[in-house]
Write a protein that holds these residues in place. Structure first.
Motif, PDB file in Angstrom:
ATOM      1  N   LEU A 205       4.687 -41.982  24.243  1.00 48.66           N
ATOM      2  CA  LEU A 205       4.803 -42.109  22.735  1.00 48.66           C
ATOM      3  C   LEU A 205       5.136 -40.746  22.167  1.00 48.66           C
ATOM      4  O   LEU A 205       5.655 -41.157  20.955  1.00 48.66           O
ATOM      5  CB  LEU A 205       3.299 -42.557  22.225  1.00 48.66           C
ATOM      6  CG  LEU A 205       2.711 -43.732  22.878  1.00 48.66           C
ATOM      7  CD1 LEU A 205       1.052 -43.990  22.822  1.00 48.66           C
ATOM      8  CD2 LEU A 205       3.349 -44.857  22.506  1.00 48.66           C
ATOM      9  N   VAL A 206       5.043 -40.060  22.701  1.00 49.54           N
ATOM     10  CA  VAL A 206       5.249 -38.447  21.988  1.00 49.54           C
ATOM     11  C   VAL A 206       6.612 -38.303  21.847  1.00 49.54           C
ATOM     12  O   VAL A 206       7.715 -38.860  22.636  1.00 49.54           O
ATOM     13  CB  VAL A 206       4.741 -37.176  22.748  1.00 49.54           C
ATOM     14  CG1 VAL A 206       5.391 -35.825  22.311  1.00 49.54           C
ATOM     15  CG2 VAL A 206       3.262 -37.463  23.225  1.00 49.54           C
ATOM     16  N   GLY A 207       7.137 -37.666  20.594  1.00 49.67           N
ATOM     17  CA  GLY A 207       8.301 -37.622  20.482  1.00 49.67           C
ATOM     18  C   GLY A 207       8.592 -37.996  18.807  1.00 49.67           C
ATOM     19  O   GLY A 207       9.375 -37.412  18.299  1.00 49.67           O
ATOM     20  N   LYS A 208       7.800 -38.612  18.135  1.00 44.73           N
ATOM     21  CA  LYS A 208       7.718 -39.145  16.806  1.00 44.73           C
ATOM     22  C   LYS A 208       6.348 -38.815  16.181  1.00 44.73           C
ATOM     23  O   LYS A 208       5.277 -39.075  16.779  1.00 44.73           O
ATOM     24  CB  LYS A 208       8.210 -40.595  16.584  1.00 44.73           C
ATOM     25  CG  LYS A 208       9.358 -40.915  16.067  1.00 44.73           C
ATOM     26  CD  LYS A 208       9.412 -42.350  15.641  1.00 44.73           C
ATOM     27  CE  LYS A 208      10.991 -42.726  15.657  1.00 44.73           C
ATOM     28  NZ  LYS A 208      11.109 -44.282  15.084  1.00 44.73           N
ATOM     29  N   PRO A 209       6.413 -38.407  14.886  1.00 42.30           N
ATOM     30  CA  PRO A 209       5.167 -38.308  14.441  1.00 42.30           C
ATOM     31  C   PRO A 209       4.155 -39.521  14.461  1.00 42.30           C
ATOM     32  O   PRO A 209       4.939 -40.773  14.314  1.00 42.30           O
ATOM     33  CB  PRO A 209       5.026 -37.687  13.147  1.00 42.30           C
ATOM     34  CG  PRO A 209       6.618 -37.300  13.143  1.00 42.30           C
ATOM     35  CD  PRO A 209       7.152 -37.950  13.923  1.00 42.30           C
ATOM     36  N   MET A 210       2.693 -39.675  14.604  1.00 40.66           N
ATOM     37  CA  MET A 210       2.260 -41.157  14.435  1.00 40.66           C
ATOM     38  C   MET A 210       0.828 -41.207  13.850  1.00 40.66           C
ATOM     39  O   MET A 210       0.075 -39.933  13.961  1.00 40.66           O
ATOM     40  CB  MET A 210       2.350 -41.716  16.022  1.00 40.66           C
ATOM     41  CG  MET A 210       1.476 -40.918  17.146  1.00 40.66           C
ATOM     42  SD  MET A 210       1.990 -41.592  18.565  1.00 40.66           S
ATOM     43  CE  MET A 210       2.062 -40.125  19.410  1.00 40.66           C
ATOM     44  N   ILE A 211       0.423 -42.398  13.694  1.00 36.93           N
ATOM     45  CA  ILE A 211      -0.820 -42.437  13.380  1.00 36.93           C
ATOM     46  C   ILE A 211      -1.502 -43.425  14.341  1.00 36.93           C
ATOM     47  O   ILE A 211      -0.777 -44.554  14.475  1.00 36.93           O
ATOM     48  CB  ILE A 211      -1.159 -43.134  11.750  1.00 36.93           C
ATOM     49  CG1 ILE A 211      -0.594 -42.089  10.714  1.00 36.93           C
ATOM     50  CG2 ILE A 211      -2.501 -43.564  11.665  1.00 36.93           C
ATOM     51  CD1 ILE A 211      -0.384 -42.833   9.539  1.00 36.93           C
ATOM     52  N   ILE A 212      -2.402 -42.869  15.041  1.00 38.15           N
ATOM     53  CA  ILE A 212      -3.164 -43.777  15.764  1.00 38.15           C
ATOM     54  C   ILE A 212      -4.480 -44.231  15.413  1.00 38.15           C
ATOM     55  O   ILE A 212      -5.186 -43.610  14.848  1.00 38.15           O
ATOM     56  CB  ILE A 212      -3.468 -42.796  17.363  1.00 38.15           C
ATOM     57  CG1 ILE A 212      -2.312 -42.462  17.909  1.00 38.15           C
ATOM     58  CG2 ILE A 212      -4.094 -43.722  18.302  1.00 38.15           C
ATOM     59  CD1 ILE A 212      -2.283 -41.676  19.296  1.00 38.15           C
ATOM     60  N   SER A 213      -4.526 -45.492  15.241  1.00 36.66           N
ATOM     61  CA  SER A 213      -5.682 -46.196  15.053  1.00 36.66           C
ATOM     62  C   SER A 213      -6.450 -47.233  15.702  1.00 36.66           C
ATOM     63  O   SER A 213      -5.993 -48.120  16.387  1.00 36.66           O
ATOM     64  CB  SER A 213      -5.357 -47.033  13.619  1.00 36.66           C
ATOM     65  OG  SER A 213      -6.301 -47.494  12.847  1.00 36.66           O
ATOM     66  N   TYR A 214      -7.731 -47.007  16.039  1.00 38.86           N
ATOM     67  CA  TYR A 214      -8.545 -47.682  16.936  1.00 38.86           C
ATOM     68  C   TYR A 214      -8.981 -48.988  16.190  1.00 38.86           C
ATOM     69  O   TYR A 214      -9.570 -48.870  15.124  1.00 38.86           O
ATOM     70  CB  TYR A 214      -9.662 -46.766  17.611  1.00 38.86           C
ATOM     71  CG  TYR A 214      -9.267 -45.897  18.575  1.00 38.86           C
ATOM     72  CD1 TYR A 214      -9.211 -46.363  19.958  1.00 38.86           C
ATOM     73  CD2 TYR A 214      -8.585 -44.830  18.622  1.00 38.86           C
ATOM     74  CE1 TYR A 214      -8.837 -45.392  20.980  1.00 38.86           C
ATOM     75  CE2 TYR A 214      -8.036 -43.967  19.607  1.00 38.86           C
ATOM     76  CZ  TYR A 214      -8.115 -44.262  20.704  1.00 38.86           C
ATOM     77  OH  TYR A 214      -7.649 -43.687  21.863  1.00 38.86           O
ATOM     78  N   TRP A 215      -9.109 -49.974  16.983  1.00 36.02           N
ATOM     79  CA  TRP A 215      -9.597 -51.201  16.251  1.00 36.02           C
ATOM     80  C   TRP A 215     -10.177 -51.969  17.266  1.00 36.02           C
ATOM     81  O   TRP A 215      -9.913 -52.091  18.459  1.00 36.02           O
ATOM     82  CB  TRP A 215      -8.525 -51.958  15.400  1.00 36.02           C
ATOM     83  CG  TRP A 215      -7.582 -52.613  16.251  1.00 36.02           C
ATOM     84  CD1 TRP A 215      -6.629 -52.146  16.964  1.00 36.02           C
ATOM     85  CD2 TRP A 215      -7.384 -54.150  16.332  1.00 36.02           C
ATOM     86  NE1 TRP A 215      -5.462 -52.960  17.540  1.00 36.02           N
ATOM     87  CE2 TRP A 215      -6.226 -54.347  17.337  1.00 36.02           C
ATOM     88  CE3 TRP A 215      -8.159 -55.194  15.933  1.00 36.02           C
ATOM     89  CZ2 TRP A 215      -5.816 -55.526  17.643  1.00 36.02           C
ATOM     90  CZ3 TRP A 215      -7.674 -56.460  16.260  1.00 36.02           C
ATOM     91  CH2 TRP A 215      -6.494 -56.647  17.238  1.00 36.02           C
ATOM     92  N   SER A 216     -10.860 -53.130  16.891  1.00 40.01           N
ATOM     93  CA  SER A 216     -11.564 -54.358  17.578  1.00 40.01           C
ATOM     94  C   SER A 216     -11.729 -55.467  16.874  1.00 40.01           C
ATOM     95  O   SER A 216     -11.636 -55.517  15.535  1.00 40.01           O
ATOM     96  CB  SER A 216     -12.775 -53.964  18.586  1.00 40.01           C
ATOM     97  OG  SER A 216     -13.936 -54.076  17.474  1.00 40.01           O
TER      98      SER A 216
END
Lengths: 585, 160
Positions: free
Chosen positions: B40-51
């Motif tokens: 996934l690395v290579g672009k800035p990102m927001i990682i959001s955990y959910w259920s």
């Protein structure tokens, strides 16, 4: 305590050294996570509750150090003492304050292989034969202390193998003398899992097809003495007629080895998916089951039986429409980490058999959750989702969702009628509407029906109770900072505890503050609630800053099942102040 | 005992560590394939955990999805939604993610290996990760409007 501090210090020192050595280009980093749940219990004459200890605190500190492909970590846990309702812990000496080093690992992960020594969390397939996991809300930690190796060959064969002894809180009732207070079962668990991606092997882009297989072995000596294990023999009127004590002979188990296997197939093609798993297990102790009670009453102490399970899952996702369905058949699949461990204790479970139902979040819809029956159950659930989004604005849409779940007994001896009986049925529909940037509303209707016997034998009265639940949920975003959310709920029923009404108000100030108050009131005095109408109120405040969140609340909590992922823990009623802190850095 | 604890604290305080990075963990993608998080690395990102049982998580993802068109005019980045629903709920989580039309990279962490590796205790929890894979910001909980803070932190990362 001193030993733990020494171990922690040594590990931290080792981490420091590693960090300074700078293995990789970027050096290592450390993360620390802390979770603390505290309750100060308050006497409540209305609930009639008394507490062995006025205060409870479950605390978890997790430290991890990662440097490139290398990682090491520990988790310390403190129970000061354990919260009420965490009976696996409280019966195992954690009703007194205790601190312990709960888990640790050291791992090397390369592109195509990994080696981990320490406590292993893993799952094979759908978990029908093996899952080791942690769920703090339930008080479960079934990690395997040992080692795990994983390897990938040619991008289409994945293999993993593990071996170790399971973590298990043994309690005073059944376990061998001298073993109370241990953190580990005296069994060992070993297994392997292989996955073969046929689509990768043949270079298919659109079709994904894989076949998988798993094997698990549990080994435990069968000649140990059991302390105070007894089985109540119940006569047809429901009275306990006599008590049978079983000592030494472990119920006719002929071998220390329990073998379990599973075969799986996964297929995905253009939004369509089909998954299937079949699992089997060799003869195992089934004490605590209806079958064994019937067997023992006939004076036959040999109570072992083989088990099987089958699971089929279908899915279709296209655009904004999705449908998914699961069907599962279980027969004698309840499997303990240790045959000497307490029966029915949540943490004493080698495999994962959650209830196939919707996990409800609204208060009244989660009052009476269904609990899976591992002895014999046929279950089905299906979901349909559809979203209709405005072409003019992303902020406007309708979302429709319907869920259906049902479960039936499998064997005739499970019920008084000697016929297949309904254990559970639920149908619910919810419609969510985002009107604009400010307003959003949700309406939900659920009808739940459940069998009072739970398929637990011919002597338990079998009646079907039904509830109809209505929910309205509205959110109003006042501006970028302030928002308000309100819930109104009503449960309509002629059975069990009768009608309920509930409400919630929540005011949020982004990004830090949230204040809430909720109330749940049982409108009718019935036999089930002791002819005592009760009001369950709860109010609180939470503050979040970056990775730190603190929540303080005060309220009266109903006795019932706290469920997480289809597994439930019984929580006795309590009134008290709750302080919860989570942080990581 | 106290001396030992002081020593432990002092050692932690003296750590010379670099920024926390996105851990390399195997996790399932939308197509049901196991991928490495390093891909996934290579672009800035927001990682959001959910259920599925976490209402504020879904509110946060919906809010980000609503704002996505405007945000993408200012920055080239990804949103990665990580479902921590167990295997029983995974199919339903996939169905929910597809039907909601989330324009995200959706991952399914059924036995919570990624969640454990990122030291996530409770959901919702979101991370801002730069193009080099460094975790530069994290936020727990969700209150309507707090998604804006994540985007501001993401923009700061890009401007650096």
């Amino acid at each position: 305590m001193k030993r733990i501090a020494l171990v922690l210090t040594a590990l931290v020192a080792a981490m420091t050294a590693s960090a300074q050595i700078q293995f990789g280009e970027k050096g290592g980093y450390m993360t620390i996570g802390l979770e603390s749940n505290n309750i100060l219990y308050v006497n409540d004459a209305k609930l009639g509750t008394t507490y062995p200890s006025k205060f409870g605190s479950n605390d978890y500190l997790k430290l991890d150090y990662v440097n490139g492909r290398f990682s090491v970590g520990v988790q310390g846990e403190a129970y000061l003492p354990a919260l009420q309702g965490y009976n696996d812990l409280r019966n195992n000496g954690f009703d007194k304050p205790k601190v312990m080093l709960a888990s640790k690992y050291i791992q090397w992960q390369d592109t195509n292989y990994s080696v981990l020594v320490g406590d292993v969390y893993d799952q094979f397939g759908n978990g029908l034969i093996f899952r080791s996991f942690e769920d703090r809300q339930l008080g479960i930690n079934s990690s395997i202390e040992g080692a795990r190796v994983t390897a990938m060959f040619g991008n289409y064969v994945a293999v993993k193998a593990l071996f170790g002894r399971p973590r298990l809180y043994s309690s005073s009732n059944n376990y061998s003398a001298g073993w109370i207070g241990s953190q580990y079962a005296r069994s060992t668990v070993g297994g392997a899992d292989i996955s073969l991606s046929l689509s990768d092997m043949f270079g298919s882009e659109e079709l994904m097809l894989s076949i998988e297989g798993s094997y698990i072995n549990r080994r435990e000596r069968t000649d140990r003495k059991i302390k105070d294990l007894y089985i109540d023999l119940v006569d047809p009127s429901g009275e306990v007629s006599s008590t049978m004590y079983i000592l030494q002979d472990i119920y006719g188990l002929k071998t220390p080895h329990l073998n379990m296997y599973s075969a799986r197939m996964n297929l995905d093609y253009k939004g369509f998916s089909l998954r299937g798993e079949y699992a089997g297990k060799s003869n195992d102790v089934i004490v605590g089951s209806v079958y064994s009670d019937v067997h023992l009453m006939q004076g036959l102490p040999d109570v072992t039986k083989a088990g099987s399970a089958a699971l089929i899952e279908l899915g279709y996702n296209v655009g904004n429409f999705s449908i998914s369905a699961q069907m599962r058949r279980l027969e004698m699949m309840g499997t303990q980490l240790s045959v000497y461990g307490n029966i029915g204790v949540m943490g004493n479970t080698l495999n994962y058999l959650p209830a196939l139902t919707r996990q409800q979040t609204y208060m009244l819809a989660s009052l009476n959750p269904y609990q899976m029956n591992a002895e014999g159950e046929l279950a089905l659930q299906a979901d349909v989702y559809y979203t209709l989004r405005s072409k003019q604005s992303r902020q406007r849409y309708w979302n429709f969702h319907a869920n259906f779940s049902t479960a039936y007994t499998l064997k005739e001896y499970q019920t008084a009628s000697k016929k297949r009986e309904l254990l559970w049925r639920e149908i619910d529909v919810d419609v969510e509407r985002q009107w604009n940037k400010q307003w959003k509303s949700t309406l939900m209707f659920a009808r739940q029906e459940w069998n009072t016997s739970h398929g637990q034998g011919a002597y338990i009265p079998s009646t079907t109770y039904a509830s109809n639940i209505f929910v309205g949920d509205v959110m109003y975003k006042i501006n970028k900072k302030f928002s308000l959310r309100m819930e109104a709920q009503y449960l309509l029923s002629n059975d069990y505890e009768g009608d309920w009404v509930a409400g919630l108000v929540e005011f949020n100030i982004a990004p830090h503050w949230s204040v809430f108050f909720s109330d749940m009131y049982n409108l009718e005095a019935t036999e089930a609630n002791g002819f005592n109408k009760k009001n369950y109120y709860n109010g609180g405040l939470s503050f979040t800053h970056s990775r730190t969140r603190v929540q303080v609340s005060y309220g009266r909590n109903r006795a019932g099942f706290v469920c997480s992922g289809g597994v439930c823990r019984y929580q006795p009623a309590y009134t008290g102040v709750n302080l919860m802190l989570t942080t990581s850095f | 005992m106290n001396k030992l604890l002081c020593l432990a604290v002092a050692l932690v305080a003296s750590l010379t560590v670099s920024a926390q990075q996105l851990p390399d963990v195997k996790v399932e993608n939308e197509a049901g394939k196991m991928i490495s998080t390093s891909s996934l690395v290579g672009k800035p990102m927001i990682i959001s955990y959910w259920s599925l049982a976490c209402k504020p998580c879904i509110q946060e993802l919906n809010a980000m999805n609503d704002a996505l068109e405007e945000w993408r005019e200012e920055a080239d980045f990804e949103i990665v939604a990580v479902s921590v629903d167990d295997v029983r709920l995974k199919a339903r989580a996939k169905a929910k993610a597809t039907s909601m039309g989330w324009d995200f990279v959706c991952l399914f962490d059924a036995n919570q290996a990624m969640k454990r590796a990122m030291n996530v205790s409770l959901t919702p929890q979101s991370f801002v990760v730069d193009a080099e894979g460094n975790i530069v910001f994290s936020h727990s909980g969700y209150t309507p409007g707090s998604e804006q803070l994540l985007f501001e932190k993401l923009l700061e990362t890009i401007k650096k």
